[in-house]
Design an enzyme around this catalytic site. Structure first.
Site, PDB file in Angstrom:
ATOM      1  N   ARG A  84      -0.109  14.332  13.376  1.00 38.77           N
ATOM      2  CA  ARG A  84       0.391  14.075  11.905  1.00 38.77           C
ATOM      3  C   ARG A  84       0.648  15.432  11.285  1.00 38.77           C
ATOM      4  NH1 ARG A  84      -1.181   8.900  10.757  1.00 38.77           N
ATOM      5  NH2 ARG A  84       0.609   8.688   9.094  1.00 38.77           N
ATOM      6  N   LYS A  89       0.750  -1.332   0.037  1.00 41.43           N
ATOM      7  CA  LYS A  89       0.082   0.081   0.010  1.00 41.43           C
ATOM      8  C   LYS A  89       0.951   1.308   0.090  1.00 41.43           C
ATOM      9  CE  LYS A  89      -1.898   1.459   4.135  1.00 41.43           C
ATOM     10  NZ  LYS A  89      -1.546   3.212   4.187  1.00 41.43           N
ATOM     11  N   ASN A  90       1.819   1.334   0.632  1.00 37.67           N
ATOM     12  CA  ASN A  90       2.797   2.552   1.077  1.00 37.67           C
ATOM     13  C   ASN A  90       3.763   2.953  -0.100  1.00 37.67           C
ATOM     14  OD1 ASN A  90       0.962   2.936   3.030  1.00 37.67           O
ATOM     15  ND2 ASN A  90       2.576   2.551   4.807  1.00 37.67           N
ATOM     16  N   ASP A 116       4.601   0.237  12.258  1.00 37.53           N
ATOM     17  CA  ASP A 116       3.364  -0.251  11.752  1.00 37.53           C
ATOM     18  C   ASP A 116       3.242  -1.697  12.107  1.00 37.53           C
ATOM     19  OD1 ASP A 116       3.399   1.581   8.548  1.00 37.53           O
ATOM     20  OD2 ASP A 116       2.838   2.119  10.532  1.00 37.53           O
TER      21      ASP A 116
HETATM   22  C1  EPZ Z   1       4.238   6.977   6.832  1.00 37.28           C
HETATM   23  O1  EPZ Z   1       3.280   7.950   7.450  1.00 37.28           O
HETATM   24  C2  EPZ Z   1       3.366   5.737   6.471  1.00 37.28           C
HETATM   25  N1  EPZ Z   1       2.358   5.957   5.332  1.00 37.28           N
HETATM   26  C3  EPZ Z   1       2.790   5.431   7.851  1.00 37.28           C
HETATM   27  O2  EPZ Z   1       2.001   4.104   7.661  1.00 37.28           O
HETATM   28  C4  EPZ Z   1       3.815   4.975   8.897  1.00 37.28           C
HETATM   29  O3  EPZ Z   1       3.298   4.317  10.002  1.00 37.28           O
HETATM   30  C5  EPZ Z   1       4.755   6.206   8.941  1.00 37.28           C
HETATM   31  O4  EPZ Z   1       5.262   6.456   7.625  1.00 37.28           O
HETATM   32  C6  EPZ Z   1       5.849   5.666   9.771  1.00 37.28           C
HETATM   33  O5  EPZ Z   1       6.812   4.495   9.173  1.00 37.28           O
HETATM   34  C7  EPZ Z   1       2.549   6.083   4.329  1.00 37.28           C
HETATM   35  O6  EPZ Z   1       3.462   5.741   3.887  1.00 37.28           O
HETATM   36  C8  EPZ Z   1       1.469   6.440   3.295  1.00 37.28           C
HETATM   37  P1  EPZ Z   1       6.274  10.188   8.751  1.00 37.28           P
HETATM   38  P2  EPZ Z   1       3.930   9.448   7.344  1.00 37.28           P
HETATM   39  O7  EPZ Z   1       6.348  11.367   8.126  1.00 37.28           O
HETATM   40  O8  EPZ Z   1       4.960   9.700   6.079  1.00 37.28           O
HETATM   41  C9  EPZ Z   1       6.460  13.419  12.361  1.00 37.28           C
HETATM   42  C10 EPZ Z   1       0.188   2.721   7.620  1.00 37.28           C
HETATM   43  O9  EPZ Z   1      -0.263   2.135   8.695  1.00 37.28           O
HETATM   44  N2  EPZ Z   1       6.232  14.450  11.115  1.00 37.28           N
HETATM   45  O10 EPZ Z   1       7.399   9.032   8.576  1.00 37.28           O
HETATM   46  O11 EPZ Z   1       2.825  10.250   7.528  1.00 37.28           O
HETATM   47  C11 EPZ Z   1       5.160  12.675  12.435  1.00 37.28           C
HETATM   48  O12 EPZ Z   1       4.335  13.358  13.318  1.00 37.28           O
HETATM   49  C12 EPZ Z   1       0.799   4.112   7.905  1.00 37.28           C
HETATM   50  O13 EPZ Z   1       0.170   2.114   6.598  1.00 37.28           O
HETATM   51  C13 EPZ Z   1       6.243  15.695  11.524  1.00 37.28           C
HETATM   52  O14 EPZ Z   1       6.790  16.192  12.388  1.00 37.28           O
HETATM   53  O15 EPZ Z   1       4.891   9.225   8.606  1.00 37.28           O
HETATM   54  C14 EPZ Z   1       5.838  11.293  13.329  1.00 37.28           C
HETATM   55  O16 EPZ Z   1       6.134  11.516  14.497  1.00 37.28           O
HETATM   56  C15 EPZ Z   1       0.279   4.744   9.384  1.00 37.28           C
HETATM   57  N3  EPZ Z   1       6.022  16.730  10.488  1.00 37.28           N
HETATM   58  C16 EPZ Z   1       7.286  11.138  12.388  1.00 37.28           C
HETATM   59  O17 EPZ Z   1       7.496  12.525  11.858  1.00 37.28           O
HETATM   60  C17 EPZ Z   1       5.746  16.359   9.211  1.00 37.28           C
HETATM   61  O18 EPZ Z   1       5.694  17.138   8.303  1.00 37.28           O
HETATM   62  C18 EPZ Z   1       7.145  10.182  11.117  1.00 37.28           C
HETATM   63  O19 EPZ Z   1       6.166  10.595  10.342  1.00 37.28           O
HETATM   64  C19 EPZ Z   1       5.993  14.820   8.887  1.00 37.28           C
HETATM   65  C20 EPZ Z   1       5.935  13.919   9.693  1.00 37.28           C
END
Ligand code: EPZ
Length: 419
Positions: free
Chosen positions: A122, A22-23, A308
């Site tokens: 998020r 999916k991702n 995840d």
């Molecule tokens: C991706 O989400 C995945 N989704 C998530 O999978 C996964 O849990 C996550 O990466 C972590 O591995 C997709 O790929 C579509 P991040 P993403 O940006 O990119 C902070 C699932 O179950 N952050 O890596 O949104 C954030 O709050 C989903 O399939 C900021 O602070 O996650 C988090 O604490 C759920 N500012 C950390 O970074 C930003 O602008 C990591 O988030 C962006 C993120």
């Protein structure tokens, strides 16, 4: 509202096939906006998030053809609308992934702010900072990110993520493919899905090196052309079904998958006492009818233990022998499943970003409610090991990330129905 009815207590035994990731599919679908040629994507999972993304591209004027084995052909030559509306974005935060491609190809994008979700705030501040580093001007008006390129194009630059962000890295990488000059991304996410997106972009004529490491370099080019790309297998779906085999003390083999994507998870399965065997495209776990041993988990960016898979391991630790501590370092509120497992008899204590589990002989079935994608999968896993009947409600969360979950679990002998 559909529900899943599960009668637990039976070891799962059998083989299933992993679906496409999916991702990986979501960013690659967004990458189709970077070219006016058709992009063909194979091994796409049949999931709600994929159909939502297809609907989003369709709204913008993209033409999508789907063949019988769900291969997609996307043609965005006629895209005329650069807006990702709220009603779609709020159901799928990954819609933010159209921001980079729209800016790179059209010099403008209006993307609704996604809003929080069950696992945390998020924020998208890193996405905004990354686009501004390439020369975009972004304002927030009426709940929308309004992004514009004053010069009509993006300019390559160096950008360091102060927090590793998977979609943040993907957005910047996509935008940089058409920027003028070179972009260097530092503290980039190393997830396999980032590498899969880079592989697809390079097939489209991009010049990306270093994907899969913390430093990615992108030489901007004038245009990208069409390509055919097959997505990598879903490592989290794979890990979820292997976890179902372990929690029920059974024996499960997942094929059409990539063992090298799950090193940290397989290590923990070993620690739990499972016999783990792998081939080039398959993984099997065999608990040999033993109860799993509890293991400590600390989540982190790839290649550390994936967030995840945290909820799925909480379910196993709930019935494992011994005490364990789970530390969630990525999201601030990813323990919603714990409250539901406590209702099934789990002994778990939440303290800030840790959960202490005391393994119990057995859990008992109960009516539970899904809250987010992976939490709901963990409740299904807990129900498979619990004695008696469990009804999992709000399973639309599950359908977002797991293709035909009840059919795949039935193939493994589970007593599960969608009602
Ligand atoms: C991706 O989400 C995945 N989704 C998530 O999978 C996964 O849990 C996550 O990466 C972590 O591995 C997709 O790929 C579509 P991040 P993403 O940006 O990119 C902070 C699932 O179950 N952050 O890596 O949104 C954030 O709050 C989903 O399939 C900021 O602070 O996650 C988090 O604490 C759920 N500012 C950390 O970074 C930003 O602008 C990591 O988030 C962006 C993120």
């Amino acid at each position: 509202m559909e529900k899943l009815k599960i009668i637990g207590g039976k070891p799962l035994i059998g083989k299933i096939r992993a679906s496409g990731a999916k991702n990986a599919a979501l960013p690659i679908l967004a990458a189709s906006l970077l070219t006016e040629d058709p992009l063909i994507i194979q091994n796409v999972p049949h999931l709600k998030d994929v159909t939502t993304t297809i609907e989003l591209l369709g709204r913008m004027g993209g033409q999508i053809l789907i063949d019988s084995n769900l291969n997609l052909e996307i043609n965005n030559s006629a895209v005329t609308d650069y807006c990702a509306p709220y009603e779609l974005v709020r159901t799928m935060r990954a819609s933010i992934l159209v921001l980079g491609p729209l800016l790179a190809r059209f010099g403008m994008a209006d993307v609704s702010l996604p809003g929080g979700c069950a696992i945390g705030l998020r924020p998208v501040n890193l996405h905004i900072a990354a686009m501004e580093a390439l020369g975009a001007e972004i304002t927030i008006e009426n709940g929308f990110l309004k992004a514009r390129c004053p010069k009509g194009y993006l300019t390559g630059n160096s950008f360091t993520f102060d927090v590793v962000s998977v979609t943040g890295t993907e957005n910047l990488m996509m935008a940089a493919t058409l920027a003028k000059g070179t972009t260097v991304i530092k503290n980039a996410a190393c997830e396999p899905e980032v590498t899969d997106l880079a592989d697809c972009l390079n097939k489209m004529g991009a010049q990306i090196s270093g994907a899969g490491t913390a430093t990615i370099e992108i030489q901007g080019v004038d245009r990208l052309h069409g390509a055919t790309h097959s997505t990598i297998p879903d490592r989290i779906e794979t890990g979820t079904y292997l976890a179902a085999g372990i929690i029920t003390s059974g024996k499960v083999l997942v094929r059409n998958t990539r063992p090298d994507f799950l090193d940290a998870v397989l290590l923990k399965f070993n620690e739990m006492g499972a016999l783990v065997e792998t081939g080039t495209d398959w993984i099997s776990v065999d608990m040999q009818n033993k109860r799993p041993k509890a293991v400590d988990i600390m989540t982190g960016p790839h290649p550390e233990f994936p967030t995840d898979m945290q909820a799925q391991f909480a379910a196993i630790n709930a019935i494992a022998t011994g005490r364990s501590i789970i530390t969630e370092n990525i999201f601030e509120n990813r323990f919603m499943h714990v409250l539901e497992m406590q209702r099934m008899g789990a002994h778990m204590e939440i303290d800030k970003n840790t959960v202490t589990c005391l393994g119990q002989e057995k859990l008992s079935g109960a009516p539970v409610m899904a809250t987010d994608l992976r939490a709901s999968a963990s409740l299904v896993i807990a129900a498979l090991a619990a004695h008696g009947e469990t009804i999992v409600d709000r399973i639309y969360h599950i359908d977002r990330g797991y293709e035909r979950i009840e059919e795949k679990l039935q193939q493994l002998g589970a007593n599960i129905q969608r009602i």
